[in-house]
Scaffold this motif. Structure first.
Motif, short mmCIF file in Angstrom:
data_model
loop_
_atom_site.label_atom_id
_atom_site.label_comp_id
_atom_site.label_asym_id
_atom_site.label_seq_id
_atom_site.Cartn_x
_atom_site.Cartn_y
_atom_site.Cartn_z
N MET A 1 13.61 -5.21 -5.11
CA MET A 1 14.41 -4.02 -5.28
C MET A 1 14.06 -3.07 -4.14
O MET A 1 12.91 -2.94 -3.77
CB MET A 1 14.08 -3.41 -6.64
CG MET A 1 14.87 -2.20 -7.00
SD MET A 1 14.55 -1.66 -8.71
CE MET A 1 15.24 -3.02 -9.63
N ARG A 2 15.08 -2.42 -3.60
CA ARG A 2 14.86 -1.51 -2.49
C ARG A 2 15.60 -0.20 -2.75
O ARG A 2 16.75 -0.21 -3.18
CB ARG A 2 15.38 -2.13 -1.20
CG ARG A 2 15.17 -1.29 0.02
CD ARG A 2 15.55 -2.03 1.29
NE ARG A 2 15.50 -1.39 2.56
CZ ARG A 2 15.14 -0.19 2.91
NH1 ARG A 2 14.76 0.65 2.02
NH2 ARG A 2 15.16 0.25 4.14
N ILE A 3 14.94 0.92 -2.47
CA ILE A 3 15.59 2.22 -2.60
C ILE A 3 16.39 2.47 -1.33
O ILE A 3 15.87 2.37 -0.22
CB ILE A 3 14.56 3.33 -2.86
CG1 ILE A 3 13.88 3.08 -4.21
CG2 ILE A 3 15.22 4.70 -2.80
CD1 ILE A 3 12.82 4.05 -4.58
N ASN A 4 17.66 2.78 -1.50
CA ASN A 4 18.55 3.06 -0.39
C ASN A 4 18.32 4.50 0.06
O ASN A 4 18.49 5.44 -0.72
CB ASN A 4 20.00 2.86 -0.84
CG ASN A 4 20.99 3.12 0.26
OD1 ASN A 4 21.14 4.24 0.71
ND2 ASN A 4 21.68 2.07 0.66
N ASP A 5 17.92 4.67 1.32
CA ASP A 5 17.58 5.99 1.84
C ASP A 5 18.74 6.98 1.72
O ASP A 5 18.55 8.13 1.32
CB ASP A 5 17.14 5.91 3.30
CG ASP A 5 15.83 5.17 3.47
OD1 ASP A 5 15.02 5.13 2.53
OD2 ASP A 5 15.61 4.62 4.57
N THR A 6 19.94 6.53 2.07
CA THR A 6 21.11 7.42 2.03
C THR A 6 21.43 7.82 0.61
O THR A 6 21.67 9.00 0.32
CB THR A 6 22.32 6.74 2.69
OG1 THR A 6 21.99 6.40 4.04
CG2 THR A 6 23.54 7.65 2.68
N ALA A 46 8.47 1.62 -10.27
CA ALA A 46 8.41 2.64 -9.22
C ALA A 46 9.80 3.21 -8.95
O ALA A 46 9.96 4.43 -8.79
CB ALA A 46 7.82 2.04 -7.94
N ALA A 47 10.81 2.36 -8.90
CA ALA A 47 12.18 2.83 -8.70
C ALA A 47 12.60 3.74 -9.84
O ALA A 47 13.26 4.76 -9.63
CB ALA A 47 13.14 1.65 -8.59
N VAL A 54 14.57 12.60 -9.49
CA VAL A 54 15.77 13.29 -9.00
C VAL A 54 16.86 13.38 -10.07
O VAL A 54 17.93 13.93 -9.82
CB VAL A 54 16.34 12.65 -7.71
CG1 VAL A 54 15.38 12.86 -6.56
CG2 VAL A 54 16.64 11.19 -7.88
N GLY A 55 16.57 12.84 -11.26
CA GLY A 55 17.48 13.01 -12.39
C GLY A 55 18.72 12.14 -12.35
O GLY A 55 19.80 12.57 -12.77
N VAL A 56 18.57 10.90 -11.84
CA VAL A 56 19.71 9.98 -11.80
C VAL A 56 19.32 8.65 -12.42
O VAL A 56 18.14 8.36 -12.62
CB VAL A 56 20.22 9.74 -10.35
CG1 VAL A 56 20.72 11.03 -9.73
CG2 VAL A 56 19.15 9.10 -9.47
N ASN A 57 20.32 7.83 -12.67
CA ASN A 57 20.08 6.46 -13.11
C ASN A 57 19.59 5.66 -11.91
O ASN A 57 20.06 5.86 -10.80
CB ASN A 57 21.39 5.87 -13.66
CG ASN A 57 21.18 4.52 -14.30
OD1 ASN A 57 20.84 3.55 -13.62
ND2 ASN A 57 21.39 4.46 -15.58
N VAL A 58 18.68 4.76 -12.13
CA VAL A 58 18.09 3.98 -11.03
C VAL A 58 19.16 3.23 -10.22
O VAL A 58 19.02 3.05 -9.02
CB VAL A 58 16.98 3.03 -11.55
CG1 VAL A 58 17.56 1.87 -12.31
CG2 VAL A 58 16.10 2.56 -10.41
N THR A 59 20.25 2.85 -10.87
CA THR A 59 21.30 2.12 -10.15
C THR A 59 21.98 2.97 -9.08
O THR A 59 22.62 2.43 -8.19
CB THR A 59 22.37 1.58 -11.12
OG1 THR A 59 22.95 2.68 -11.83
CG2 THR A 59 21.77 0.57 -12.08
#
Length: 66
Positions: A1-6, A46-47, A54-59
């Motif tokens: 799994m990778r967090i998208n910077d943008t 971690a994700a 930041v108060g969002v769904n991980v997706t």
């Protein structure tokens, strides 16, 4: 799994929070929060912490394609 910077940057901007505030909401230090963001691959846990900060769904902040 990778967090998208943008996607993360957009979520952070929408939240109106600083990195420090998001880290506090996630229950981790700013250093750990930043370290997770800079990793190429992250665990689902971690994700989840980053997303909660930041108060969002991980997706909304991960890359869906590997």
């Amino acid at each position: 799994m990778r967090i998208n910077d943008t996607k993360f940057d957009i979520a952070l901007a929408n939240s109106g929070l600083t990195i420090e505030q998001a880290a506090a909401r996630a229950g981790i230090s700013r250093q750990r929060f930043t370290m997770i963001l800079n990793q190429k691959r992250v665990t689902p846990q971690a994700a989840g912490k980053i997303a909660r900060g930041v108060g969002v769904n991980v997706t909304e902040i991960i890359d869906t394609e590997d």
